[in-house]
Design an enzyme around this catalytic site. Structure first.
Site, mmCIF file in Angstrom:
data_model
loop_
_atom_site.group_PDB
_atom_site.id
_atom_site.type_symbol
_atom_site.label_atom_id
_atom_site.label_comp_id
_atom_site.label_asym_id
_atom_site.label_seq_id
_atom_site.Cartn_x
_atom_site.Cartn_y
_atom_site.Cartn_z
ATOM 1 C CB SER A 203 -0.970 -0.037 1.184
ATOM 2 O OG SER A 203 -1.949 0.966 1.106
ATOM 3 C CD GLU B 26 -15.164 14.310 -10.184
ATOM 4 O OE1 GLU B 26 -14.881 14.871 -11.252
ATOM 5 O OE2 GLU B 26 -16.304 13.907 -9.908
ATOM 6 C CG HIS C 263 -5.681 -0.199 -1.517
ATOM 7 N ND1 HIS C 263 -5.971 -1.288 -0.718
ATOM 8 C CD2 HIS C 263 -4.763 0.531 -0.847
ATOM 9 C CE1 HIS C 263 -5.256 -1.212 0.405
ATOM 10 N NE2 HIS C 263 -4.514 -0.131 0.343
#
Length: 297
Positions: free
Chosen positions: A148, A166, A190
């Site tokens: 991560s 966005e 992720h």
């Protein structure tokens, strides 16, 4: 100079950015979901002294280091590691101390947990600890592993902010300098679960020399020399901008949609490889390999 070390970058996992449940010993089969396909085992097998290697788990990125650190320690010990320690560096003074640098110099593997990659780079960037592990990676048989945030921070440049929904509007992602273990790539984690493909598209169109790497959860890349190999149970998305033919990037205002023509996307699953020098992917289990020979009769 080609680095002598190896990288293992991992896309993260569910539950605290790690893999264990509340009761490790009683639910050990469930708790192995993160590395059942061999991610942590791969780290051990590739480390200098295998089960006798010294592993330091770096919990700096995490807001719950007292939970995440022991989880990794238990997991490595379950796989046979005899010397796994937790290194919770919370400020730059610690990262510049003789004691921390000595532990870095003695380590065969550093494992960076999940959390906030900007916290990781702002605390560790440019410190004696950072210099020590970067030097070891460049000159020794040493492994940098990160999940991560620890994966996102491994590259020369990293994404630290930007909404998934966005992400293909101009200016909607923010990047900064990472820890510099690998150049000319940018890593997002992720990736599949959080729909971050647009973030990687924008990062690549901003500078097409940059290779975008999107890591799914429970999925990673083992990187040695110029070869990346997919490990784990999910998908790795590679976004290559070198062949981009057109874009409206510089002609639209901030917040406006970005158009991109001829962006190349590859999808890797377990054991597939990608050559960083040639930018060619190889599917290990290809349905076309070997190519059937057509009889001339």
């Amino acid at each position: 100079m080609k680095s002598k070390g190896k990288l293992v970058i991992i896309g993260g996992a569910v539950n605290k950015g790690s893999f264990t449940e509340t009761s490790f010993d009683q639910n050990v089969e469930k708790n192995l979901n993160f590395f059942e396909r061999g991610i942590l085992r791969k780290i051990i097998n590739e480390s200098k002294h295998r089960e006798d290697s010294v592993i330091e788990v770096i919990t700096t990125a995490s807001q719950i280091p007292d939970i995440v650190g022991p989880e990794y320690k238990k997991a490595f010990e379950y796989l046979g590691i005899k010397n796994c320690n937790i290194l919770d560096i919370q400020n730059r003074e610690q990262a510049n101390s003789d004691a921390i640098v000595a532990r870095a110099n003695a380590a065969d593997v550093v494992m960076f947990t999940g959390g906030d990659q900007l916290r990781l780079t702002s605390i560790l960037g440019g410190t004696r600890f950072h210099d020590a592990i970067l030097t070891k990676y460049q000159t020794e048989d040493f492994i940098y592993a990160g999940t991560s945030a620890g994966a996102a921070a491994a590259s020369e440049n990293m994404i630290y902010q930007g909404s998934s929904s966005e992400a293909l509007l101009k200016g909607e992602i923010k990047t900064t300098q990472g820890l510099g273990f690998i150049e000319n790539v940018i890593i997002d984690t992720h990736f599949v679960q959080r729909g971050r493909i647009g973030r990687l598209f924008q990062a690549v169109v901003n500078n097409p020399r940059t290779l975008g790497i999107g890591l799914g959860e429970d999925t990673g890349l083992f990187i040695e020399d110029d070869t990346m190999t997919a490990i784990g149970s999910g998908l790795v998305i590679i976004v290559d901008g070198l062949q981009i033919k057109d874009t409206n990037l510089t002609n639209v205002e901030l917040g406006q949609p970005i158009s991109i023509k001829n962006l190349i996307v590859d999808v890797l699953s377990m054991n597939d490889t990608f050559d960083l020098k040639t930018r060619e992917m190889t599917i290990v289990n290809s349905q076309y390999n070997p190519i059937p020979q057509v009889s001339s009769e």
